[in-house]
Design an enzyme around this catalytic site. Structure first.
Site, PDB file in Angstrom:
ATOM      1  N   CYS A  14      12.218  -5.548  54.024  1.00  0.00           N
ATOM      2  CA  CYS A  14      12.623  -6.341  52.860  1.00  0.00           C
ATOM      3  C   CYS A  14      13.430  -7.560  53.299  1.00  0.00           C
ATOM      4  CB  CYS A  14      13.472  -5.456  51.950  1.00  0.00           C
ATOM      5  SG  CYS A  14      14.152  -6.352  50.567  1.00  0.00           S
ATOM      6  N   CYS A  22      21.373  -7.231  49.401  1.00  0.00           N
ATOM      7  CA  CYS A  22      21.183  -6.418  48.197  1.00  0.00           C
ATOM      8  C   CYS A  22      22.070  -5.179  48.173  1.00  0.00           C
ATOM      9  CB  CYS A  22      19.715  -6.038  48.080  1.00  0.00           C
ATOM     10  SG  CYS A  22      19.358  -4.814  46.819  1.00  0.00           S
ATOM     11  N   CYS A  66      10.852  -5.815  44.860  1.00  0.00           N
ATOM     12  CA  CYS A  66      11.722  -4.785  45.416  1.00  0.00           C
ATOM     13  C   CYS A  66      10.801  -3.749  46.026  1.00  0.00           C
ATOM     14  CB  CYS A  66      12.573  -4.176  44.307  1.00  0.00           C
ATOM     15  SG  CYS A  66      13.439  -2.690  44.844  1.00  0.00           S
ATOM     16  N   CYS A  68      22.602  16.996  44.418  1.00  0.00           N
ATOM     17  CA  CYS A  68      22.453  15.616  44.909  1.00  0.00           C
ATOM     18  C   CYS A  68      23.646  15.229  45.758  1.00  0.00           C
ATOM     19  CB  CYS A  68      22.277  14.653  43.742  1.00  0.00           C
ATOM     20  SG  CYS A  68      23.620  14.744  42.556  1.00  0.00           S
TER      21      CYS A  68
END
Ligand code: SAH
Length: 457
Positions: A77, A83, A164, A413
């Site tokens: 990217c 970013c 993206c 998570c």
């Protein structure tokens, strides 16, 4: 007394990296004092500038890489560094999977004191790009024209972005098209400083299995100039769009959504499938952003639950009921509990949509509702938990220990709170049988883990 640290701010030092933190920084040690440096990898040797020193650890910036890791790759990217949405693009995918497994192993040992628990290799994606089904981008202005992008790392400046690489291509196209149309019809971007302008965010959602698209325009005012023409052009240019929604957020806030949502065109929801289960997704619904890996995760949950059709199952922290509905196919009865009322409305609607009747959903705190169920004689054979990052509430863990379901399936998570909770369950009579990390968010540092526990006999 002032403690003498081995390094000072602004020092240039040569170091070797020995580890990677859970947020993707390389770790070097100088006389045992750890220094965290972005964009570095274990095994690498480099010159680093010390930019901040705290009592127990410091931060540095990479100045020159002397020796690169064999796992280092050139990020695909072009805006990776600015970013911050991805943190691991400079690490090859096989390297990412290894690092995530090691992170889980380390934390289960360090925090959970689980010495020889089996942690399987991470289940990764065959193609770890373009997996996200939801784009949510801030709108800004540059030289009079609209731009969409992302907030530059730790700031509120919007950087222009055309693609993206972890986002569905469809969503990129939708966002660019909507931006271009709104621009042409004179819609102004919302300005945080002046609190003027209209368009704050554009959200695009894509049903991977159905191909249906939802667009949400988040605006400061109810008024949207040239609304009719904008809608007509969107549906002419993007034939897969099934729903166009406006959400109005008049507040000075970082929170994206406001309280008022209205359908501008088409349906209120789009549909998607995970496995055989169909989901209705509204503008505000929570829905997993990587449905392909969600299926992998839930298949694993089913495997660990090992249901025969006779079991009562409780799904704590059930969200819109994704895991619950998945389990109904193999269980006698499933009870789901979740704190957000709208999520439970979605869960009930999804049960109905799929003609599933062996499930009951309740709104409330898992730590209050499940003890109440237990008092009422509802005893789970299998209990599934999928808590937010802070892990399970202590009262809930105690209720599990009292209720004694034969199996507990823990979806997490956050490996650190998982490790803490596994220790409590181990001390309360459970054995951690196996741990399976699943890569839900390639290129980022997020780790999802699923664990099978059984009651010791
Ligand atoms: N199992 C779901 C969602 C898991 S995310 C899925 O796979 O889609 C964790 C969920 O826990 C969120 O929906 C959050 O709203 C909910 N939650 C947070 N605290 C809670 C609590 N104390 N009791 C019940 N649910 C809670």
């Amino acid at each position: 007394m002032k403690i003498q640290l081995p390094v000072q701010k602004n020092d240039y030092i040569d170091v070797t990296f020995v580890d990677l933190t859970h947020d993707g920084n390389g770790v070097a040690k100088v006389d045992g004092y750890p220094i965290f440096v972005p964009n570095t990898l274990p095994g690498e040797k480099a010159k680093v500038k010390v930019i901040k020193v705290n009592k127990g650890y410091g931060f540095g910036r990479l100045i020159e890489l002397y020796e690169a890791s064999p796992y280092r790759v050139e990020p695909d990217c072009p805006i990776y560094k600015e970013c911050g949405g991805c943190q691991l693009q400079h690490l090859s995918y096989s390297g990412q999977l290894k690092a995530k497994r090691k992170q889980v192993q380390d934390v289960l040992q360090r925090i959970g004191k689980l010495e020889d628990v089996v942690v399987h290799p991470v289940l990764g994606m065959e193609d770890p790009w373009r997996y996200r089904n939801k784009a949510q981008v801030p709108v800004g202005e540059r030289e009079g024209g609209l731009i969409v992008g992302f907030y530059q790392n730790r700031s509120h400046d919007i950087i222009n972005m055309e693609a993206c690489l972890i986002q569905q291509e469809k969503n990129d196209v939708v966002v660019q098209t909507v931006k271009e149309i709104c621009d042409r019809y004179g819609v102004r971007a919302y300005n945080e400083q002046t609190h003027k302008g209209t368009l704050r965010h554009i959200m695009a959602r894509y049903g991977m299995k159905t191909g249906e698209i939802m667009i949400v325009l988040i605006t400061r005012t109810a008024e949207l100039p040239n609304k009719k023409s904008i809608i007509e052009e969107i549906i002419a240019k993007l034939p897969d769009v099934k729903s166009i929604v406006q959400n109005i957020n008049p507040k000075r806030t970082n929170v994206i959504f406001g309280d008022e949502t209205k359908v501008l065109w088409g349906e209120e929801v789009i549909y998607d499938y995970i496995g055989n289960i169909k989901f209705a997704i509204s503008a505000r619904s929570f829905y997993q952003v990587n449905p392909e890996q969600t299926k992998v995760l839930y298949d694993q949950a089913l495997k660990y639950a090992n249901l025969t059709g006779e079991e009562t199952v409780i799904d704590a922290y059930c969200g819109i009921g994704t895991i619950s509905l998945f389990l109904t196919e193999k269980a006698k009865k499933v009870y789901g509990v979740e704190i957000v009322p709208e999520a439970i409305e979605d869960a009930k609607r999804n049960a109905e949509l799929n003609g599933i009747s062996n499930v009951e959903f309740a709104v409330g705190e898992a730590e209050k509702v499940i003890p109440k169920w237990y008092e009422d004689g509802i005893i789970a054979d299998v209990l599934v938990v999928d808590p937010p990052r802070k892990g399970c509430d202590e009262t809930l863990l105690q209720t599990i220990i009292d209720m004694k379901p034969k199996k507990v399936v823990y979806v997490s998570c956050n490996p650190a709170t998982l490790a803490r909770d596994l220790r409590v369950l181990e001390d309360g009579g459970y054995r951690t049988v196996e741990v399976q990390p699943v890569d839900m968010f390639p290129q980022t540092t997020h780790v999802e883990v699923i664990v099978k526990l059984v009651l010791k006999v």
